[in-house]
Design an enzyme around this catalytic site. Structure first.
Site, PDB file in Angstrom:
ATOM      1  N   CYS A  85      33.773  27.601  34.176  1.00 31.49           N
ATOM      2  CA  CYS A  85      34.380  28.884  34.515  1.00 31.49           C
ATOM      3  C   CYS A  85      33.298  29.961  34.561  1.00 31.49           C
ATOM      4  CB  CYS A  85      35.440  29.231  33.471  1.00 31.49           C
ATOM      5  SG  CYS A  85      36.151  30.878  33.619  1.00 31.49           S
ATOM      6  N   HIS A 212      43.573  26.847  33.930  1.00 29.97           N
ATOM      7  CA  HIS A 212      42.575  27.528  33.097  1.00 29.97           C
ATOM      8  C   HIS A 212      42.476  29.002  33.479  1.00 29.97           C
ATOM      9  CE1 HIS A 212      38.597  27.802  30.941  1.00 29.97           C
ATOM     10  NE2 HIS A 212      38.454  28.791  31.821  1.00 29.97           N
ATOM     11  N   GLU A 213      42.336  29.276  34.781  1.00 32.21           N
ATOM     12  CA  GLU A 213      42.168  30.663  35.224  1.00 32.21           C
ATOM     13  C   GLU A 213      43.445  31.478  35.034  1.00 32.21           C
ATOM     14  OE1 GLU A 213      39.259  31.707  35.718  1.00 32.21           O
ATOM     15  OE2 GLU A 213      38.325  29.724  35.779  1.00 32.21           O
ATOM     16  N   HIS A 216      43.390  32.805  31.635  1.00 36.65           N
ATOM     17  CA  HIS A 216      42.651  34.070  31.525  1.00 36.65           C
ATOM     18  C   HIS A 216      43.505  35.240  32.009  1.00 36.65           C
ATOM     19  CE1 HIS A 216      38.977  32.346  30.197  1.00 36.65           C
ATOM     20  NE2 HIS A 216      38.605  31.815  31.350  1.00 36.65           N
ATOM     21  N   HIS A 222      38.046  32.071  26.097  1.00 38.56           N
ATOM     22  CA  HIS A 222      37.598  30.688  26.004  1.00 38.56           C
ATOM     23  C   HIS A 222      37.789  30.134  24.593  1.00 38.56           C
ATOM     24  CE1 HIS A 222      34.894  30.995  29.790  1.00 38.56           C
ATOM     25  NE2 HIS A 222      36.079  30.495  30.066  1.00 38.56           N
TER      26      HIS A 222
END
Length: 508
Positions: A85, A212-213, A216, A222
């Site tokens: 990332c 994953h994004e 965020h 993380h």
């Protein structure tokens, strides 16, 4: 769109203590800088101390679950070559658990897919992106609705080295795969040059990276658990992928637990969501290119922090890093700070607001804090640590206090006039800090002043903060500080350069 990630080139010539690095060594040094382990010096930015690189390598190895040696061994190089990332790694230093970066003030969010990758059939790619949202709504009381046009809370797009969507371009196949903004900005970007795939070990799995994004975008940072979805490095395709317990705990800390479904007409007791309290009127997210600063600090590991309202970001030669809630990094610390200062002598960070002071070591608050300021005036303007005499300076109005952290300083002769010691700087500075070489910086309004080791303003100052510190596009530069001018003066006030031999309790 202002995309706020840290980016550096991987083939820039650099030196360590005057020694030119070969290309084989350049990538690791830049990697450590890019992801928050090594801060490039603002002055003489091509010089690194070997001990700084060793410390950065040790921190990276510890975070990557590698043998901690401080040496650039094969295992460390291999870890750095893995796709990952694009967001920095400001891990939770208090525990190994999830890091929270903020939250949405609602639980029903819309998303829009602006375009799709060319390596997958459209229906496959769209299904993978939708599943990324479903992964989070399965474990938290969140609902997501896709919209085909108009505004959306979260926007997903694929772009390459040149794009109008984001000022931070990608680097081609490999390395950085995607990046995202934290709440409530809502932008998620994928590198279109990657070989995006589904259901195969070849290429890069779209669903996993998208999940994953989206994590965020929902407010998760993380994780240091290598098997967690929110780990910074992509570990490859997992056929039976599911969220790690750390991922689940993190999202539920933000939005609460998903209520169980009540079957038939049986009454079941459900656990109330545990949602952290959020201010009813949080300060707006600042623009680093235009905001006047509340505080600046050269912090641990040489990282420079800028504070405005409820937010903080790092500053490097690449410009501003991602914005974080102040309380997300320093638990228990409010926003809208008056001043911040880090002392390498004691490893203490002091934050000041109103008539209170908070003390932290790294990101952990010291016992007994916050405390009330009793011997220094409240509502300070700025603070700095000066390495040449190892003292902390506190500023308010036209005066300053010089403080020895390890002794009960006699403040009976303070405050003293700023202009008597710091020649050519304004009264009521909004922020101040010093660099390792002894140079001092004062900030006020849109401009800043740099002082030499004799504490006199250097020629050519003040200069524009936005252009020279935040590396924003040049604008019309107003070099007039807000509120009055200053008169340079030098009255020969002598600095107290003695250090106390023993530590004593200090009454603030």
């Amino acid at each position: 769109m202002n995309c706020q990630q840290l980016w550096l080139g991987f083939l820039l010539p650099m030196t360590v203590s005057g020694r030119v690095l070969g290309l084989a060594e350049v990538a690791p040094v830049d990697y450590l800088s890019q992801y928050g382990y090594l801060q490039k010096p603002l002055e003489g930015s091509n010089n690194f101390k070997p001990e700084d690189i060793t410390e950065a390598l040790r921190a990276f190895q510890e975070a990557s679950e590698l043998p901690v040696s401080g040496q650039l061994d094969d295992a460390t190089r291999a870890r750095m070559r893995q796709p990952r990332c694009g967001l920095e790694d400001p891990f939770n230093q208090k525990t190994l658990k999830y890091l929270l970066l903020g939250r949405w003030r609602k639980k029903h969010l819309t998303f829009r897919i602006l375009n799709l990758p060319s390596t997958l059939p459209p229906h496959t790619a769209r299904a993978a992106l939708r599943q990324a949202f479903q992964d989070w709504s399965n474990v938290a009381p969140l609902t997501f609705q896709e919209v085909q046009a108009g505004a959306a809370d979260i926007r997903l797009s694929f772009h390459g080295r040149q794009s109008s969507y984001c000022s931070n371009t990608f680097d081609g196949p490999g390395r950085v795969l995607a990046h995202a903004d934290i709440p409530e900005l809502g932008s998620v970007h994928f590198d279109e040059d990657e070989f995006w795939t589904e259901g195969t070990y070849r290429g890069v799995n779209l669903r996993i990276i998208a999940a994953h994004e989206v994590g965020h975008a929902l407010g998760l940072g993380h994780s240091r658990y290598s098997q967690a979805l929110m780990a910074p490095v992509y570990e490859g395709y997992r056929p039976h992928f599911k969220l790690h317990p750390d991922d689940v705990a993190g999202i539920q800390a933000l939005y609460g637990k998903k209520s169980p479904v009540i079957r038939d007409e049986e009454e079941e007791e459900t656990e109330l969501p545990t949602v952290p309290p959020v201010p009813t009127e949080p300060s707006p997210m600042p623009d680093p290119c235009s905001s006047e600063l509340d505080a600046m600090m050269l912090g641990p590991r040489g990282k420079t922090y800028a504070f405005k309202g409820d937010y903080v970001w790092t500053v490097s030669d690449s410009g501003p890093g991602p914005l974080f809630r102040v309380s997300a990094l320093w638990e228990g610390l409010p926003g809208n700070l008056d001043a911040a200062v880090y002392s390498p002598r004691t490893q203490w960070i002091h934050f000041f607001k109103g008539d209170k002071v908070w003390r932290y070591i790294n990101f952990k608050m010291s016992p007994g804090f916050p405390k009330k300021l009793n011997r220094v005036e409240p509502n300070l303007d700025a603070a700095l640590y000066w390495p040449l005499n190892q003292k902390v300076f506190l500023f308010k109005g036209s005066g300053y206090w010089q403080w020895d952290e390890l002794a009960r300083t006699d403040f009976s002769s303070y405050p003293k006039p700023i202009k008597g010691l710091f020649t050519g700087v304004p009264n009521q500075p909004s922020a101040a800090m010093s660099w390792q070489d002894g140079r001092v910086y004062f900030f006020k309004g849109k401009v800043y002043w740099r002082l030499n080791q004799q504490l006199r303003v250097e020629k050519g100052y003040p200069r524009n903060i936005s252009h020279n510190w935040m590396h924003c596009r040049p604008r019309t530069i107003d070099t007039t500080p807000s509120g009055g001018n200053t008169t340079p003066s030098g009255t020969g006030i002598t600095l107290d350069t003695t250090l106390s031999a023993t530590e004593t309790t200090f009454e603030y």
